[in-house]
Design an enzyme around this catalytic site. Structure first.
Site, short mmCIF file in Angstrom:
data_model
loop_
_atom_site.label_atom_id
_atom_site.label_comp_id
_atom_site.label_asym_id
_atom_site.label_seq_id
_atom_site.Cartn_x
_atom_site.Cartn_y
_atom_site.Cartn_z
N LYS A 153 38.51 41.84 32.94
CA LYS A 153 39.95 41.70 32.69
C LYS A 153 40.08 40.74 31.51
CE LYS A 153 44.33 39.98 34.26
NZ LYS A 153 45.09 39.17 35.20
N ALA A 159 50.87 41.41 35.65
CA ALA A 159 51.58 40.14 35.45
C ALA A 159 53.10 40.28 35.53
CB ALA A 159 51.22 39.50 34.12
N ASN A 203 49.17 39.04 41.77
CA ASN A 203 48.59 37.94 42.53
C ASN A 203 49.69 37.08 43.17
OD1 ASN A 203 45.81 35.66 41.85
ND2 ASN A 203 47.21 35.63 43.54
#
Lengths: 264, 75
Positions: free
Chosen positions: A101, A189, A211
């Site tokens: 990533k 994101a 996340n």
């Protein structure tokens, strides 16, 4: 509901981070509840006396084993292609994967990727045999350049990392999907809630990487399940074909044989 | 010999063979406990990756800087 990344078939379209959870045990439960088979992690300096990093690593290894999953190391904190290149090689040796990533940060305030260094790093990494998953802004031409360099997967942001603001610019994201029909697009994101993920999947995005939205929920395990459901809904809706919005009202119920009380 | 590991200064002890400068393995032995040496980590010397197989053959110079990185959670 499967997704193929660099030749590996995955049962889930959700890729998930391992940071910010209230505890390693909750992290493990949440990731397992999400159904994700790809977990992101990083490399950092660590005080030799500090054991917590080793504990997290043990948990992550358990998760990957249990899910038959894959590690996706990131290059968080890197600001130049040179830094990325060194860290990438360290990750490949330690984690035994060529997946990366790719993050090259150009601005500390909103953690916006540096497009110039990103392209430079991508070129270096692909030549060195890495399978690059670049985190980038929602700029169509940048995404095209990354694809042309050989990235099978491209990961434009929804909004800056950790903001939870959702899809800042749906028009840009839709345009990228339309113009790069063969790229595997993963929205990365800024996702804040399951409806953000659902919206991206309804646009035809191939997956979501998140996340904070799970880790910072009051109940991360329940939120992980909610995201799994939202991805399923969005993906099915995209495949089902969403109706076109219409300017005027159309009755759903047949108007023939309308009862007497409408006759005047 | 003075080097830095993870930003901290380290006075490296001379090896048994005084003609040879200490190598990366020597530096790690001094910096990490035996248990920590068994942990998963990767290393860069002066910002360049060094493969594990080259630790013993890579001699250090005064002022060198080593980064030893360990797995950590990440997004």
């Amino acid at each position: 509901m499967s997704l193929t990344i660099y030749g590996e078939k995955l049962n889930s379209r959700l890729l998930i981070g391992t940071a910010l959870y209230p505890s390693p045990d909750i992290m493990k439960q949440a990731i397992l509840a999400s159904g994700s088979q790809v977990v992101t992690l990083s490399l950092k300096r660590q005080n030799p006396q500090e054991q917590s990093g080793q504990q997290i690593w043990q948990y992550i290894q358990d998760i990957v084993k249990q899910t038959n999953g894959f590690l996706l190391p990131n290059t968080a904190g890197c600001k130049t292609a040179k830094e990325v290149y060194t860290l990438a090689q360290m990750s490949r040796e330690l984690f035994q994967t060529s997946w990366l990533k790719l993050e090259v940060i150009g601005d500390d305030y909103n953690l916006q990727p540096d497009p110039i260094e990103l392209l430079k790093a991508t070129d270096m990494l692909i030549k060195a045999g890495f399978n690059v998953l670049p985190y980038c802004t929602d700029d169509l031409v940048l995404c095209q350049r990354l694809y042309d360099l050989g990235c099978e997967v491209i990961m434009p942001w929804a909004s800056p990392i950790g903001t939870g603001k959702g899809l800042m610019n749906p028009y840009n994201l839709e345009t990228i999907r339309t113009r790069l029909p063969n790229a595997t697009l993963i929205l990365d994101a800024g996702i804040g809630k399951p409806s953000d993920a659902c919206l991206a999947m309804e646009m035809g995005y191939d997956g979501i990487l998140l996340n904070s939205a799970v880790a910072l929920a009051d109940d991360p395990v329940l939120m992980a399940r909610a995201f799994a459901n939202s991805l399923n809904s969005g993906e099915q809706a995209y495949r089902a074909g969403i109706m076109q919005p219409r300017q005027t009202a159309h009755p759903s119920t047949p108007t023939l044989d309308t009862p007497f009380w409408h006759q005047s | 010999m003075k080097i830095h590991i993870n930003g901290e200064p380290l006075n490296l002890q001379q090896t048994n063979n005084k003609d040879l400068a200490p190598n990366i393995t020597d530096a790690l032995r001094q910096y990490l406990s035996p248990k920590q040496q068994e942990m998963s980590f990767a290393l860069a010397l002066n910002s360049d990756f060094v493969n594990k197989s080259q630790y013993a053959s890579t001699r250090l110079n005064d002022g060198d800087s080593i980064d030893v990185l360990f797995p950590i959670h990440g997004g």
